[in-house]
Design an enzyme around this catalytic site. Structure first.
Site, PDB file in Angstrom:
ATOM      1  N   LYS A 105       0.824  -1.231   0.000  1.00  0.00           N
ATOM      2  CA  LYS A 105       0.000   0.000   0.000  1.00  0.00           C
ATOM      3  C   LYS A 105       0.848   1.268   0.000  1.00  0.00           C
ATOM      4  CE  LYS A 105       0.237  -1.541   4.099  1.00  0.00           C
ATOM      5  NZ  LYS A 105      -0.235  -2.608   4.939  1.00  0.00           N
ATOM      6  N   VAL A 132      -5.024  -3.233  -0.001  1.00  0.00           N
ATOM      7  CA  VAL A 132      -6.068  -2.648   0.861  1.00  0.00           C
ATOM      8  C   VAL A 132      -6.964  -3.758   1.402  1.00  0.00           C
ATOM      9  CG1 VAL A 132      -7.993  -1.018   0.959  1.00  0.00           C
ATOM     10  CG2 VAL A 132      -6.069  -0.551  -0.560  1.00  0.00           C
ATOM     11  N   GLY A 134      -6.530  -6.698   2.865  1.00  0.00           N
ATOM     12  CA  GLY A 134      -6.207  -8.127   2.718  1.00  0.00           C
ATOM     13  C   GLY A 134      -7.136  -8.863   1.774  1.00  0.00           C
ATOM     14  N   ILE A 136     -10.398  -8.882   1.471  1.00  0.00           N
ATOM     15  CA  ILE A 136     -11.644  -8.251   1.005  1.00  0.00           C
ATOM     16  C   ILE A 136     -11.425  -7.672  -0.404  1.00  0.00           C
ATOM     17  CG2 ILE A 136     -13.389  -6.471   1.468  1.00  0.00           C
ATOM     18  CD1 ILE A 136     -12.569  -6.503   4.398  1.00  0.00           C
ATOM     19  N   GLY A 187       1.652 -11.339  17.055  1.00  0.00           N
ATOM     20  CA  GLY A 187       2.150 -11.109  15.700  1.00  0.00           C
ATOM     21  C   GLY A 187       1.220 -10.244  14.867  1.00  0.00           C
ATOM     22  N   ASP A 201      -0.918   3.421   8.247  1.00  0.00           N
ATOM     23  CA  ASP A 201      -1.352   2.264   7.444  1.00  0.00           C
ATOM     24  C   ASP A 201      -2.760   2.508   6.880  1.00  0.00           C
ATOM     25  OD1 ASP A 201      -0.971  -0.859   6.955  1.00  0.00           O
ATOM     26  OD2 ASP A 201      -2.974  -0.598   7.775  1.00  0.00           O
ATOM     27  N   LYS A 205      -4.093   3.237   2.834  1.00  0.00           N
ATOM     28  CA  LYS A 205      -5.176   2.447   2.232  1.00  0.00           C
ATOM     29  C   LYS A 205      -6.336   3.354   1.832  1.00  0.00           C
ATOM     30  CE  LYS A 205      -4.053  -1.656   5.025  1.00  0.00           C
ATOM     31  NZ  LYS A 205      -4.305  -2.283   6.333  1.00  0.00           N
ATOM     32  N   GLY A 302      -2.762 -11.113   7.475  1.00  0.00           N
ATOM     33  CA  GLY A 302      -2.417 -12.522   7.678  1.00  0.00           C
ATOM     34  C   GLY A 302      -1.944 -13.135   6.375  1.00  0.00           C
TER      35      GLY A 302
HETATM   36  P1  NAP Z   1       7.803  -9.320   5.756  1.00  0.00           P
HETATM   37  O1  NAP Z   1       7.353 -10.560   6.447  1.00  0.00           O
HETATM   38  O2  NAP Z   1       8.693  -8.379   6.473  1.00  0.00           O
HETATM   39  O3  NAP Z   1       8.531  -9.781   4.398  1.00  0.00           O
HETATM   40  C1  NAP Z   1       9.285  -8.928   3.590  1.00  0.00           C
HETATM   41  C2  NAP Z   1      10.103  -9.761   2.620  1.00  0.00           C
HETATM   42  O4  NAP Z   1      10.761  -8.890   1.700  1.00  0.00           O
HETATM   43  C3  NAP Z   1      11.176 -10.622   3.274  1.00  0.00           C
HETATM   44  O5  NAP Z   1      11.259 -11.868   2.626  1.00  0.00           O
HETATM   45  C4  NAP Z   1      12.458  -9.827   3.045  1.00  0.00           C
HETATM   46  O6  NAP Z   1      13.598 -10.650   2.898  1.00  0.00           O
HETATM   47  C5  NAP Z   1      12.155  -9.149   1.718  1.00  0.00           C
HETATM   48  N1  NAP Z   1      12.820  -7.850   1.568  1.00  0.00           N
HETATM   49  C6  NAP Z   1      12.553  -6.708   2.229  1.00  0.00           C
HETATM   50  N2  NAP Z   1      13.372  -5.714   1.806  1.00  0.00           N
HETATM   51  C7  NAP Z   1      14.159  -6.254   0.872  1.00  0.00           C
HETATM   52  C8  NAP Z   1      15.195  -5.746   0.051  1.00  0.00           C
HETATM   53  N3  NAP Z   1      15.599  -4.465   0.137  1.00  0.00           N
HETATM   54  N4  NAP Z   1      15.787  -6.566  -0.838  1.00  0.00           N
HETATM   55  C9  NAP Z   1      15.399  -7.860  -0.931  1.00  0.00           C
HETATM   56  N5  NAP Z   1      14.406  -8.399  -0.196  1.00  0.00           N
HETATM   57  C10 NAP Z   1      13.796  -7.611   0.687  1.00  0.00           C
HETATM   58  O7  NAP Z   1       6.559  -8.472   5.270  1.00  0.00           O
HETATM   59  P2  NAP Z   1       5.056  -8.990   4.999  1.00  0.00           P
HETATM   60  O8  NAP Z   1       4.285  -8.989   6.257  1.00  0.00           O
HETATM   61  O9  NAP Z   1       5.100 -10.224   4.183  1.00  0.00           O
HETATM   62  O10 NAP Z   1       4.471  -7.760   4.126  1.00  0.00           O
HETATM   63  C11 NAP Z   1       4.894  -7.568   2.814  1.00  0.00           C
HETATM   64  C12 NAP Z   1       4.029  -6.531   2.110  1.00  0.00           C
HETATM   65  O11 NAP Z   1       2.673  -6.950   2.099  1.00  0.00           O
HETATM   66  C13 NAP Z   1       4.021  -5.142   2.756  1.00  0.00           C
HETATM   67  O12 NAP Z   1       3.936  -4.171   1.756  1.00  0.00           O
HETATM   68  C14 NAP Z   1       2.761  -5.161   3.589  1.00  0.00           C
HETATM   69  O13 NAP Z   1       2.243  -3.867   3.829  1.00  0.00           O
HETATM   70  C15 NAP Z   1       1.845  -5.937   2.681  1.00  0.00           C
HETATM   71  N6  NAP Z   1       0.735  -6.582   3.374  1.00  0.00           N
HETATM   72  C16 NAP Z   1       1.000  -7.332   4.467  1.00  0.00           C
HETATM   73  C17 NAP Z   1      -0.045  -7.972   5.128  1.00  0.00           C
HETATM   74  C18 NAP Z   1       0.215  -8.849   6.321  1.00  0.00           C
HETATM   75  O14 NAP Z   1      -0.733  -9.342   6.912  1.00  0.00           O
HETATM   76  N7  NAP Z   1       1.460  -9.082   6.709  1.00  0.00           N
HETATM   77  C19 NAP Z   1      -1.366  -7.810   4.662  1.00  0.00           C
HETATM   78  C20 NAP Z   1      -1.598  -7.012   3.515  1.00  0.00           C
HETATM   79  C21 NAP Z   1      -0.527  -6.408   2.885  1.00  0.00           C
HETATM   80  P3  NAP Z   1      14.117 -11.603   4.099  1.00  0.00           P
HETATM   81  O15 NAP Z   1      13.070 -12.659   4.239  1.00  0.00           O
HETATM   82  O16 NAP Z   1      15.416 -12.157   3.638  1.00  0.00           O
HETATM   83  O17 NAP Z   1      14.225 -10.718   5.305  1.00  0.00           O
HETATM   84  N1  HSE Z   2      -0.708  -4.010   9.710  1.00  0.00           N
HETATM   85  C1  HSE Z   2      -1.876  -4.147   8.906  1.00  0.00           C
HETATM   86  C2  HSE Z   2      -3.108  -4.267   9.809  1.00  0.00           C
HETATM   87  C3  HSE Z   2      -1.847  -5.391   8.035  1.00  0.00           C
HETATM   88  O1  HSE Z   2      -2.972  -4.406  11.023  1.00  0.00           O
HETATM   89  O2  HSE Z   2      -4.210  -4.219   9.265  1.00  0.00           O
HETATM   90  C4  HSE Z   2      -1.471  -5.141   6.618  1.00  0.00           C
HETATM   91  O3  HSE Z   2      -2.302  -4.251   5.959  1.00  0.00           O
END
Ligand code: NAP
Ligand code: HSE
Length: 425
Positions: A105, A132, A134, A136, A187, A201, A205, A302
């Site tokens: 986002k 935006v 997840g 939905i 988490g 955040d 969105k 998630g």
């Molecule tokens: P995360 O667990 O921190 O994963 C990030 C990944 O990107 C890791 O594998 C990391 O490598 C890699 N990475 C980060 N910077 C890098 C760089 N400069 N060069 C190469 N690799 C790099 O994050 P996440 O929770 O999966 O979230 C990822 C994205 O999805 C974000 O934009 C977040 O806003 C979005 N999102 C997340 C969720 C959620 O529930 N988590 C929901 C909706 C959207 P390493 O593994 O080697 O550290």
């Molecule tokens: N940190 C966000 C939340 C998850 O708590 O909704 C990714 O959008």
């Protein structure tokens, strides 16, 4: 059978979920869509890091060009997070005629116009459903199903972490700091939870959703933002006694060419559909001139819920004949004909601590009346401090500026303002 070769940028929570979903769901995807998806390369920071997903180590790389410049890879899927280098990597992929799917986002909200322009120039797709709310499908709903509507109002619980915190505070009477620690342990909150609890955040969105809903570019910096860090159990308890539930709401309204976009703690009546959205769930409530009222609810975060949206985009992009893009003028600046107002009308919850003397209430009511703010309900709590009494007011609709002026008079004259929380119906 068509084979699509894709590359990942990132393999953390979301990337791992997408890997597992693509792997476990492959037979059904092949059967239904006559397409197989092969992940060729996965960019990470550290190839030796222990991972919970089953991605083979030989696919991992720390060289971005292995994904961005491989001619066999036709689609790049980004879940690294952050504005940079994610935006530059996506721009390179688009320039190299690779469709991009992203969950990011921050990158979309801040650089959407550049990404869209690059995608259109290369005649490839740009998809961001997971950015935006997840799982939905709000982006698709706004971009296609609701195109027949003039949407004038959208209100959402679009951050799961803050909804978890506020729901727990409401249900159990616990304090903010204790619940935040639990959200971190589970988490849900980030190790540095500022983006969630300070409302960034949700503001990213909202800028994306409001742009699509209003067919006009709404920037992140247009969004008024206030987080939940100042919220106390006393506010939640008083609101509850008066029939309200507290949520961090993202609100967008449009009247003609005037737009208001704001993220802040908001009291909602207990019988409002959004009041029943608990825990880490997300929901978007909107009104269109033809569809009228509508609410979409689901898991906003998630690994698997987010993977659901990402893989949906991958399959759409893999099978669609022509990629479509939003039709509004997606530029660096909003259209000059639009006004972003900071003087919206709403109801207010005001909690003050006042001298427990005759005439205090009359003075407070007088200052509100002078600024044309009308009191709807009042609650007086037991004194917690010698000689001072907590008073809570809920006003009728008033303008933001009128309310701020009344509060300023009241503070100079007769009370300490402890909290001001906006109230929506
Ligand atoms: P995360 O667990 O921190 O994963 C990030 C990944 O990107 C890791 O594998 C990391 O490598 C890699 N990475 C980060 N910077 C890098 C760089 N400069 N060069 C190469 N690799 C790099 O994050 P996440 O929770 O999966 O979230 C990822 C994205 O999805 C974000 O934009 C977040 O806003 C979005 N999102 C997340 C969720 C959620 O529930 N988590 C929901 C909706 C959207 P390493 O593994 O080697 O550290
Ligand atoms: N940190 C966000 C939340 C998850 O708590 O909704 C990714 O959008």
């Amino acid at each position: 059978m068509k084979e699509i070769v894709i590359g990942f940028l990132g393999c953390g929570n979301v990337g791992g979920g997408v890997w597992e979903l693509l792997k476990n769901f492959a037979p059904e995807i092949a059967h239904r869509d006559q397409v197989t998806i092969r992940v060729k390369k996965v960019l990470v920071r550290d190839v030796n890091k222990a991972r919970t997903c089953s991605v083979p180590k030989e696919l991992l790389t720390t060289v971005p060009e292995d994904v961005l410049c491989d001619p066999e890879i036709s689609m790049v899927v980004e879940f690294m997070g952050g504005e940079q280098p994610a935006t530059e990597y996506m721009l390179t992929a688009l320039k190299n005629r690779k469709t991009v799917v992203t969950a990011n986002k921050v990158a979309v909200a801040l650089n959407w116009h550049r990404l869209q322009e690059a995608a259109q120039k290369s005649k490839v797709g740009l998809y961001y459903e997971a950015s935006v709310c997840g799982a939905i499908p709000i982006i698709n709903v706004l971009m296609s199903s609701l195109q027949s509507n003039r949407i004038d109002k959208l209100m959402g619980i679009i951050n799961g972490t803050t909804n978890y915190i506020l729901s727990r505070m409401y249900d159990s009477g616990e304090d903010y700091k204790i619940v935040l620690q639990d959200a971190q342990k589970l988490g849900l909150a980030e190790p540095n939870p500022a983006s969630d609890v300070e409302g960034m955040d949700a503001a990213y969105k909202l800028s994306i959703m409001a742009s699509l809903a209003f067919h006009a570019r709404v920037l992140y910096r247009n969004v008024f933002r206030q987080g939940i860090t100042g919220i106390t159990q006393m506010d939640i308890t008083c609101g509850k006694e008066m029939g309200y539930v507290l949520k961090l709401l993202a609100i967008a309204k449009r009247q003609g060419n005037t737009i208001e976009v704001r993220v802040h703690p908001t009291f909602l009546p207990q019988d409002h559909p959004l009041s029943r959205v608990h825990g880490s769930f997300n929901a978007v409530y909107l009104h269109g001139h033809a569809c009228q009222d509508m609410m979409l609810q689901g898991r906003g975060a998630g690994d698997m819920p987010t993977a659901s949206a990402v893989v949906g985009d991958i399959l759409h992009a893999a099978t669609v004949a022509v990629h479509s893009h939003p039709t509004f003028a997606n530029r660096a600046e909003p259209d000059a004909s639009l006004t972003f107002t900071d003087n919206w009308s709403t109801r207010f919850f005001v909690r003050v601590s006042a001298k427990d003397t005759p005439g205090t209430l009359q003075k407070i009511a007088g200052w509100m009346a002078q600024e044309n703010v009308s009191i709807a309900t009042m609650l007086q709590k037991d004194a917690v401090e010698e000689g001072r009494v907590p008073l809570v007011f809920i006003t009728h609709e008033a303008s933001e500026k009128a309310m701020q002026a009344a509060l300023s008079h009241m503070e100079k004259d007769v009370c300490t303002v402890e909290s001001v929380i906006r109230v929506e119906a």
